[in-house]
Design a protein around this motif. Structure first.
Motif, PDB file in Angstrom:
ATOM      1  N   GLU A   1       0.825  -1.212   0.000  1.00 39.03           N
ATOM      2  CA  GLU A   1       0.000   0.000   0.000  1.00 39.03           C
ATOM      3  C   GLU A   1       0.856   1.258   0.000  1.00 39.03           C
ATOM      4  O   GLU A   1       0.561   2.237  -0.708  1.00 39.03           O
TER       5      GLU A   1
ATOM      6  N   CYS B   1       0.587  -8.837  -3.932  1.00 38.94           N
ATOM      7  CA  CYS B   1       0.390  -7.889  -5.034  1.00 38.94           C
ATOM      8  C   CYS B   1       1.699  -7.438  -5.667  1.00 38.94           C
ATOM      9  O   CYS B   1       1.705  -6.945  -6.802  1.00 38.94           O
TER      10      CYS B   1
ATOM     11  N   ASN C   1      -6.708 -12.273  -5.449  1.00 35.20           N
ATOM     12  CA  ASN C   1      -7.409 -12.010  -4.189  1.00 35.20           C
ATOM     13  C   ASN C   1      -8.481 -13.070  -3.933  1.00 35.20           C
ATOM     14  O   ASN C   1      -8.727 -13.454  -2.786  1.00 35.20           O
TER      15      ASN C   1
ATOM     16  N   CYS D   1      -6.731  -5.334 -11.324  1.00 37.16           N
ATOM     17  CA  CYS D   1      -7.746  -5.088 -10.294  1.00 37.16           C
ATOM     18  C   CYS D   1      -8.461  -3.765 -10.525  1.00 37.16           C
ATOM     19  O   CYS D   1      -9.529  -3.528  -9.945  1.00 37.16           O
TER      20      CYS D   1
ATOM     21  N   THR E   1      -5.468  -4.873  -1.005  1.00 34.29           N
ATOM     22  CA  THR E   1      -4.123  -5.299  -1.405  1.00 34.29           C
ATOM     23  C   THR E   1      -3.419  -5.989  -0.238  1.00 34.29           C
ATOM     24  O   THR E   1      -3.793  -5.837   0.915  1.00 34.29           O
TER      25      THR E   1
END
Length: 370
Positions: free
Chosen positions: A54, A354, A318, A300, A350
């Motif tokens: 992130e 990722c 995911n 995504c 996330t």
């Protein structure tokens, strides 16, 4: 009726000639990493020495990942497969008979699709063709004017009850995206099981005979490659040129394009990374290769992923980790509560896996993202 069909088919798939075997499913082995929460716990326990995903995304100029315009409605029709590949992020196999989409959920998918502006329906699995409602789903999507993708393992086309599929798909203009790790036998069989390569070439010939791989945009044949080890995918453009030359020269088969994907550190590939002592090094490789230029093209952002039981996710990866989408306003991430507007405003979920999509030239179900 559908469940009986799946059970019957599963018995056929356990026969020695139904499909190559490189591994067995984590589920059938009752391996610790068959549980998504165990996979996430293992990844989160690593000392990566870098910012979390992130924060890496924020450094690329994004205050969290949010959707762009929806283009792809991706549906996992189930985990049943005639193969058990060593790198499979779905943990699919002939034993996965319980996790297969029923007709009611297929119809919920179509109702949700009708609420969206998505132009592509992407059908995956397992082997999506093994779902008893596969052909119904394809016909309904085509009738709606959607571009349909069938993510095919190739060897399924050689099973007796599916021999007509190349011509059937061709008549409907379905794009076939086929998994073939390498144009050499050794590399392919090492990842997907002995005999895979020869069966894959035979299936490619059937697709060529049905009009695929000849440059017709209505009959596009795409090959998909994953590395056979703990390294990143190579240059997609260079690989495509090399593969086209080699497959034409050695086997007289042709295809239209190639997409290269990094292996995601989840499920069976994660299990292999840990057992082989490659996990820490591979994760270090992914994080070191973080490329800010890939973020805008992450799948995504333009995709919704639906599981066999109707739950909604931001992406296929995911989905396998059971990290559900967060539509907001108390709605459940399920087709029964589908709200296209709220989903378009969600914050994408996330985690550490990722980094596999942002390493190097990027990686998605559509190939490189940069």
């Amino acid at each position: 009726m559908s469940f009986d069909f799946v059970r019957e088919l599963s018995v056929e798939l356990t026969q020695a000639d139904a499909g190559p075997r490189r591994s067995t499913s984590l589920s059938s082995r009752r391996a610790p990493l068959s549980a998504p929460e165990a996979q996430l716990e293992l990844l989160r326990s690593l000392d990566l020495g870098v910012a979390e995903f992130e924060l890496a995304v924020r450094s690329a100029g994004h205050e969290g990942l949010r959707p762009a315009e929806l283009e792809i409605f991706q549906v996992n029709l189930g985990k049943l497969c005639n193969m058990t590949c060593g790198h499979c992020h779905v943990d699919a196999g002939p034993d996965r008979v319980e996790e297969n989409m029923d007709r009611e959920t297929v119809d919920l998918c179509l109702a949700a699709l009708d609420q969206t502006v998505a132009t592509t329906v992407d059908l995956t699995g397992g082997a999506p063709e093994l779902n008893p409602h596969f052909r119904y789903f394809v016909d309904e999507a085509v009738a709606r004017g959607k571009h349909v993708i069938d993510r095919c393992n190739l060897t399924v086309l050689l099973l007796p009850r599916f021999r007509d599929l190349p011509a059937w798909l061709s008549e409907r203009g379905v794009e076939v995206v086929c998994s073939l790790p390498h144009y050499r036998k050794l590399n392919t069989d090492a990842q997907r099981g002995d005999g895979t390569y020869e069966k894959s070439i035979a299936a490619l010939r059937l697709l060529n005979q049905a009009g695929y791989g000849q440059g017709d945009p209505k009959r596009r044949l795409t090959l998909m490659s994953n590395p056979a080890g703990a390294f990143l995918a190579g240059s997609q453009d260079a690989m495509e040129a090399e593969w086209k030359g080699a497959l034409e020269r050695n086997h007289g088969v042709s295809f239209d394009r190639l997409i290269a994907l990094n292996n995601m550190p989840i499920s069976r590939f994660l299990d292999w990374l840990e057992s082989s002592g490659n996990l820490a090094a591979y994760m270090a490789r992914l994080t070191a290769a973080f490329n800010p230029g890939t973020v805008d093209g992450l799948m995504c952002r333009n995709t919704i992923s639906v599981s066999w039981d109707g739950r909604i996710y931001d992406c296929d990866f995911n989905q396998m980790l059971e990290l559900e989408a967060r539509p907001g306003q108390g709605l459940q991430p399920h087709l029964r509560d589908f709200d296209a507007k709220l989903l378009s405003e969600r914050l994408i979920v996330t985690d550490r896996h990722c980094f596999g999509c942002t390493a190097g030239s990027g990686s998605s179900c559509g190939g490189a993202t940069e």
